[in-house]
Design a protein around this motif. Structure first.
Motif, PDB file in Angstrom:
ATOM      1  N   LYS A  27       0.661  -1.277   0.228  1.00 12.96           N
ATOM      2  CA  LYS A  27      -0.315  -0.175   0.349  1.00 12.96           C
ATOM      3  C   LYS A  27       0.904   1.037  -0.047  1.00 12.96           C
ATOM      4  O   LYS A  27       1.934   1.226   0.550  1.00 12.96           O
ATOM      5  CB  LYS A  27      -0.867  -0.271   1.349  1.00 12.96           C
ATOM      6  CG  LYS A  27      -1.950   1.553   1.401  1.00 12.96           C
ATOM      7  CD  LYS A  27      -2.890   0.698   2.541  1.00 12.96           C
ATOM      8  CE  LYS A  27      -3.888  -0.204   2.203  1.00 12.96           C
ATOM      9  NZ  LYS A  27      -5.198  -0.171   3.272  1.00 12.96           N
ATOM     10  N   ASN A  28       0.219   2.222  -0.839  1.00  8.13           N
ATOM     11  CA  ASN A  28       1.595   4.107  -0.900  1.00  8.13           C
ATOM     12  C   ASN A  28       0.363   4.714  -0.851  1.00  8.13           C
ATOM     13  O   ASN A  28      -0.196   4.462  -2.206  1.00  8.13           O
ATOM     14  CB  ASN A  28       2.493   3.032  -2.236  1.00  8.13           C
ATOM     15  CG  ASN A  28       3.046   4.786  -2.350  1.00  8.13           C
ATOM     16  OD1 ASN A  28       3.912   4.300  -1.078  1.00  8.13           O
ATOM     17  ND2 ASN A  28       3.372   5.699  -3.138  1.00  8.13           N
ATOM     18  N   PHE A  29       0.898   6.000  -1.144  1.00  5.97           N
ATOM     19  CA  PHE A  29       0.235   6.979  -1.312  1.00  5.97           C
ATOM     20  C   PHE A  29       1.301   8.332  -1.353  1.00  5.97           C
ATOM     21  O   PHE A  29       2.243   8.385  -0.039  1.00  5.97           O
ATOM     22  CB  PHE A  29      -0.743   7.540   0.326  1.00  5.97           C
ATOM     23  CG  PHE A  29      -1.511   5.986   0.638  1.00  5.97           C
ATOM     24  CD1 PHE A  29      -2.906   6.802  -0.103  1.00  5.97           C
ATOM     25  CD2 PHE A  29      -1.373   5.838   1.417  1.00  5.97           C
ATOM     26  CE1 PHE A  29      -4.352   5.423   0.111  1.00  5.97           C
ATOM     27  CE2 PHE A  29      -2.691   4.576   2.165  1.00  5.97           C
ATOM     28  CZ  PHE A  29      -3.762   4.642   1.885  1.00  5.97           C
ATOM     29  N   THR A  30       1.341   8.940  -2.228  1.00  5.61           N
ATOM     30  CA  THR A  30       1.894   9.598  -2.799  1.00  5.61           C
ATOM     31  C   THR A  30       2.140  10.912  -2.100  1.00  5.61           C
ATOM     32  O   THR A  30       0.546  10.778  -1.268  1.00  5.61           O
ATOM     33  CB  THR A  30       2.439  10.493  -4.422  1.00  5.61           C
ATOM     34  OG1 THR A  30       0.840  10.760  -4.781  1.00  5.61           O
ATOM     35  CG2 THR A  30       3.207   9.029  -5.030  1.00  5.61           C
ATOM     36  N   ALA A  31       3.120  11.873  -1.561  1.00  4.22           N
ATOM     37  CA  ALA A  31       2.660  13.294  -0.934  1.00  4.22           C
ATOM     38  C   ALA A  31       2.954  14.254  -1.600  1.00  4.22           C
ATOM     39  O   ALA A  31       2.183  14.964  -1.721  1.00  4.22           O
ATOM     40  CB  ALA A  31       3.277  13.132   0.810  1.00  4.22           C
ATOM     41  N   ASP A  32       4.202  14.015  -1.919  1.00  5.97           N
ATOM     42  CA  ASP A  32       4.771  15.170  -2.074  1.00  5.97           C
ATOM     43  C   ASP A  32       5.682  15.690  -3.017  1.00  5.97           C
ATOM     44  O   ASP A  32       6.161  14.528  -4.046  1.00  5.97           O
ATOM     45  CB  ASP A  32       5.562  16.163  -0.840  1.00  5.97           C
ATOM     46  CG  ASP A  32       6.454  17.993  -0.780  1.00  5.97           C
ATOM     47  OD1 ASP A  32       5.589  18.697  -1.643  1.00  5.97           O
ATOM     48  OD2 ASP A  32       6.531  18.318   0.379  1.00  5.97           O
ATOM     49  N   ILE A  33       6.096  16.728  -4.178  1.00  3.77           N
ATOM     50  CA  ILE A  33       6.716  16.738  -5.321  1.00  3.77           C
ATOM     51  C   ILE A  33       7.395  18.588  -5.669  1.00  3.77           C
ATOM     52  O   ILE A  33       6.535  19.518  -4.674  1.00  3.77           O
ATOM     53  CB  ILE A  33       5.767  16.323  -6.900  1.00  3.77           C
ATOM     54  CG1 ILE A  33       6.310  16.990  -7.971  1.00  3.77           C
ATOM     55  CG2 ILE A  33       4.481  17.426  -6.514  1.00  3.77           C
ATOM     56  CD1 ILE A  33       5.757  16.166  -8.885  1.00  3.77           C
ATOM     57  N   HIS A  34       8.538  18.468  -6.010  1.00  2.00           N
ATOM     58  CA  HIS A  34       9.249  19.547  -6.317  1.00  2.00           C
ATOM     59  C   HIS A  34      10.492  19.645  -7.366  1.00  2.00           C
ATOM     60  O   HIS A  34      10.629  18.472  -7.494  1.00  2.00           O
ATOM     61  CB  HIS A  34       9.938  19.770  -4.563  1.00  2.00           C
ATOM     62  CG  HIS A  34       9.335  20.219  -3.807  1.00  2.00           C
ATOM     63  ND1 HIS A  34       8.641  21.560  -3.327  1.00  2.00           N
ATOM     64  CD2 HIS A  34       8.820  20.023  -1.887  1.00  2.00           C
ATOM     65  CE1 HIS A  34       7.761  21.972  -2.249  1.00  2.00           C
ATOM     66  NE2 HIS A  34       7.974  20.382  -1.762  1.00  2.00           N
ATOM     67  N   MET A  35      10.684  20.674  -7.784  1.00  2.00           N
ATOM     68  CA  MET A  35      11.108  20.868  -8.718  1.00  2.00           C
ATOM     69  C   MET A  35      12.282  20.967  -8.498  1.00  2.00           C
ATOM     70  O   MET A  35      12.875  22.507  -7.460  1.00  2.00           O
ATOM     71  CB  MET A  35      10.581  21.676  -9.900  1.00  2.00           C
ATOM     72  CG  MET A  35      12.006  21.386 -11.165  1.00  2.00           C
ATOM     73  SD  MET A  35      12.055  20.397 -12.406  1.00  2.00           S
ATOM     74  CE  MET A  35      10.386  20.579 -12.997  1.00  2.00           C
ATOM     75  N   HIS A  36      13.821  20.376  -9.111  1.00  2.00           N
ATOM     76  CA  HIS A  36      14.897  21.079  -8.527  1.00  2.00           C
ATOM     77  C   HIS A  36      15.340  22.412  -8.504  1.00  2.00           C
ATOM     78  O   HIS A  36      14.908  22.735  -9.790  1.00  2.00           O
ATOM     79  CB  HIS A  36      16.392  20.445  -9.086  1.00  2.00           C
ATOM     80  CG  HIS A  36      17.603  20.387  -8.233  1.00  2.00           C
ATOM     81  ND1 HIS A  36      18.067  21.390  -8.852  1.00  2.00           N
ATOM     82  CD2 HIS A  36      18.123  19.730  -6.811  1.00  2.00           C
ATOM     83  CE1 HIS A  36      19.322  21.431  -8.014  1.00  2.00           C
ATOM     84  NE2 HIS A  36      19.383  20.469  -7.272  1.00  2.00           N
ATOM     85  N   PRO A  37      15.977  23.233  -7.695  1.00  2.00           N
ATOM     86  CA  PRO A  37      16.095  24.887  -8.153  1.00  2.00           C
ATOM     87  C   PRO A  37      16.714  25.460  -9.695  1.00  2.00           C
ATOM     88  O   PRO A  37      16.142  26.089 -10.494  1.00  2.00           O
ATOM     89  CB  PRO A  37      17.013  25.292  -7.398  1.00  2.00           C
ATOM     90  CG  PRO A  37      16.482  24.496  -5.944  1.00  2.00           C
ATOM     91  CD  PRO A  37      16.394  23.177  -6.655  1.00  2.00           C
ATOM     92  N   GLY A  38      17.784  23.606 -10.065  1.00  2.00           N
ATOM     93  CA  GLY A  38      17.982  23.883 -11.491  1.00  2.00           C
ATOM     94  C   GLY A  38      17.221  23.436 -12.888  1.00  2.00           C
ATOM     95  O   GLY A  38      17.586  23.823 -13.747  1.00  2.00           O
TER      96      GLY A  38
END
Length: 368
Positions: free
Chosen positions: A265-276
């Motif tokens: 069982k899995n639930f994704t949470a957060d997402i971020h682009m690298h500053p570059g």
């Protein structure tokens, strides 16, 4: 000889490394999905050159500050109080003044006019603040006064309110468009934003619907904002969109955030682009990992790099240091924050120092 982060922090701070304030949002009481143990908002300091973290100190006692957001001018911190129908008349946003020592002084509190507020966004001018209520389909828009106290400007009620679960608002860098990830309606709502009047209005393309069972949660833009990315909680996927000049979204492709052989069982949470702009990262709660992708800047598509264990359980929010050198993941159910060094050439992560102990951490926010 083994140095713990707090000791390393003290040793290195005298050698002139920058000490960046970081605020930690937490859960403070038991809910259906979490056993909250914390006291409120915690302050730590990050040493820019080494990535080390100081010991966490509680700087504001409040109930369930599950998401915190610093103002762009570094003067204020805002924190939701994630309350349900049995807790109070509504959820709230608390406003704090950030003092010279980075401790907090509460200066205001305002209703979110629904329940379980779970996300805060601030527009590019720093004048307007958005709050998403997970329960009730309500998104609130506030204006900051000169002290940073919030004043109500607009209330958006999404369709099918009983089933709607708005999880985040994301504002484009040109400050013209707002994207609302609605997990319950399985849509990303698109609004035009007028920073002169402080009002939202439906875009000509009012929404984009995701594949059945996706559950959009958080949203991130490519560096040039030609593309955007939605992390989808329910089917553990990432959807790539191409943005048009009018703010519309067009689905390019979707990718799994999990290994092919994972059947738990899995639930994704957060997402971020690298500053570059070359790498995209997302968190998996259940698989307990950060997944890394290479970004094709021509078409926005993703190429899998690897999965990295967060050395803890149920990683929710994570943050990348402003210089792009380190990634910090908040492991909600194991009371720790893991530290990774980022290879800026290939996007790979490597565990760095010992995880920092913090009770029920769920949000990590760097302040200017």
């Amino acid at each position: 000889m083994k140095f713990f982060p707090v000791i390393l922090f003290c040793l290195l701070s005298i050698h002139g490394f920058a000490q960046n304030p970081v605020y930690i949002g937490t859960y403070t009481k038991t809910e259906g999905h979490v056993d909250g143990k914390a006291d409120g908002i915690y302050l730590i300091h990050q040493i820019s050159g080494t990535g080390a973290l100081s010991e966490a100190v509680c700087v504001a006692e409040m109930i369930n500050p599950s998401f915190v957001k610093a103002s762009p001018d570094g003067k204020n911190l805002y924190a939701v109080s994630e309350l349900g129908p049995g807790d109070d008349e509504s959820g709230f946003i608390h406003s704090f003044r950030i003092k010279g020592d980075n401790y907090l002084e509460e200066i205001g509190k305002i209703s979110t006019e629904s329940f379980a507020p779970c996300h805060i966004e601030i527009d590019q001018t720093g004048k307007y603040v958005f709050a998403s209520n997970y329960v009730g389909g309500v998104v609130m828009l506030y204006e900051r006064d000169e002290q940073g106290i919030l004043l109500k400007r607009q209330k958006i009620r999404l369709e099918n309110a009983e089933a709607s679960h708005p999880h985040s608002v994301s504002i484009s860098k040109d400050n013209q468009f707002a994207y609302i990830n609605d997990l319950g309606n399985n849509k990303v709502w698109i609004y035009n934003f007028d920073p002169e009047s402080g009002r939202l209005s439906p875009n000509n393309q009012p929404f984009v619907k995701l594949e059945e069972g996706a559950g959009p949660r958080h949203f991130s833009f490519s560096k040039n904002e030609e593309f955007a990315y939605s992390i989808n909680e329910l089917n553990s996927s990432i959807t790539v969109f191409q943005r048009d000049s009018l703010g519309g979204l067009h689905i390019v492709e979707s990718y799994s955030s999990l290994p092919e052989n994972f059947d738990g069982k899995n639930f994704t949470a957060d997402i971020h682009m690298h500053p570059g702009g070359d790498f995209l990262y997302a968190s998996n709660r259940g698989h307990n990992s950060i997944v890394a992708f290479q970004v094709d800047k021509k078409n926005g598509k993703l190429e899998f790099i690897s999965h990295y264990s967060t050395q803890g359980e149920f990683p929710r929010n994570f943050a990348i240091s402003p210089d792009g050198s380190f990634l910090y993941a908040a492991n909600q159910n194991s009371d720790n924050i893991s530290i990774f060094r980022i290879n800026k050439m290939n996007g790979k992560l490597s565990p760095h120092l010992e995880p920092l102990k913090v009770k029920t951490p769920v949000c990590i926010e760097f302040s200017e």
